[in-house]
Design an enzyme around this catalytic site. Structure first.
Site, short mmCIF file in Angstrom:
data_model
loop_
_atom_site.label_atom_id
_atom_site.label_comp_id
_atom_site.label_asym_id
_atom_site.label_seq_id
_atom_site.Cartn_x
_atom_site.Cartn_y
_atom_site.Cartn_z
CB CYS A 79 10.57 11.96 -31.82
SG CYS A 79 9.09 12.17 -30.34
CG HIS A 188 6.92 8.86 -33.76
ND1 HIS A 188 8.28 8.59 -33.72
CD2 HIS A 188 6.65 10.17 -32.46
CE1 HIS A 188 9.03 8.39 -32.05
NE2 HIS A 188 7.66 9.63 -31.45
CD GLU A 190 8.53 6.90 -36.30
OE1 GLU A 190 8.71 6.64 -35.28
OE2 GLU A 190 8.89 7.92 -37.34
#
Length: 209
Positions: A79, A188, A190
């Site tokens: 990001c 992202h 995660e």
């Protein structure tokens, strides 16, 4: 050991949890010795480019990141961490790290879908990628896999050869960039479920050629 760089840009705990879930030791750090000793670096982040670069320069982490890249250490950007590896960002008119030549652009306020509907900024939610060139970190990622995005700006490298995948949101923008020992995603990892974890897992085992 994987060093997750702390430069006051948030979202570090989520990244650490994801890496720990994969069974990989990691540390959230802004300490030069820990970063230099680590086998790999993850450079995540959410927030504004101006504040991020101010924090990096104030702590000297900007120089350390560039030094470790020059040594060939595997680096993963996520990001904001993907955006500020470029030369310049339109956000806050910010000079960035310059590891990858290029500019971070703002989505146009009149950005529209193919059917003419005005698209919301930031680009937020799940979207797919179109892989332009193969990469070891994309092993096990399927053509229909989607990833989680939250951003109002996107990377635009000078050299198209450093664009690994693109995503459509009114325009086609680079959603994965990289070269040599650098791999960076605008989305992202995660927060992207199985395919995000797969890319993280691949990074944890990646030895750049």
């Amino acid at each position: 050991m994987i060093a997750i760089i702390d430069y006051d840009a948030g979202n570090l705990t989520s990244v650490s949890r994801a890496v720990s879930h994969l069974g990989m030791p990691n540390v959230i750090t802004r300490t030069a010795d820990e970063i230099k000793a680590a086998q790999r670096i993850i450079f995540p982040g959410v927030g504004a480019a101006g504040a991020a670069m101010e924090s990096l320069k104030g702590s000297g982490l900007d120089k350390i990141i560039k030094e470790e890249f020059a040594k060939g250490k595997p680096i993963l950007g996520i990001c904001l961490g993907t955006q500020i590896i470029l030369s310049h960002s339109e956000e806050n008119n910010t000079s960035c790290l310059g590891i990858l030549p290029g500019t971070v652009r703002a989505f146009a306020p009149h950005n529209r879908s193919k059917d003419g509907q005005k698209l919301k900024i930031p680009h937020m939610g799940w979207n797919g990628i179109r892989i332009d060139r193969s990469h070891p970190l994309l092993s096990g990622v399927g053509a229909d896999d989607e990833f989680y995005f939250v951003h109002s700006f996107y990377p635009e490298p000078e050299d198209n050869a450093s664009v690994i995948a693109v995503t459509d949101y009114g325009i086609s923008f680079a959603s994965i960039v990289g070269f040599n020992n650098l791999f960076a995603t605008q989305f992202h990892l995660e927060k992207s479920g199985r395919p995000g974890l797969k890319i993280l897992e691949n990074f944890c085992r990646w030895t750049p050629s």
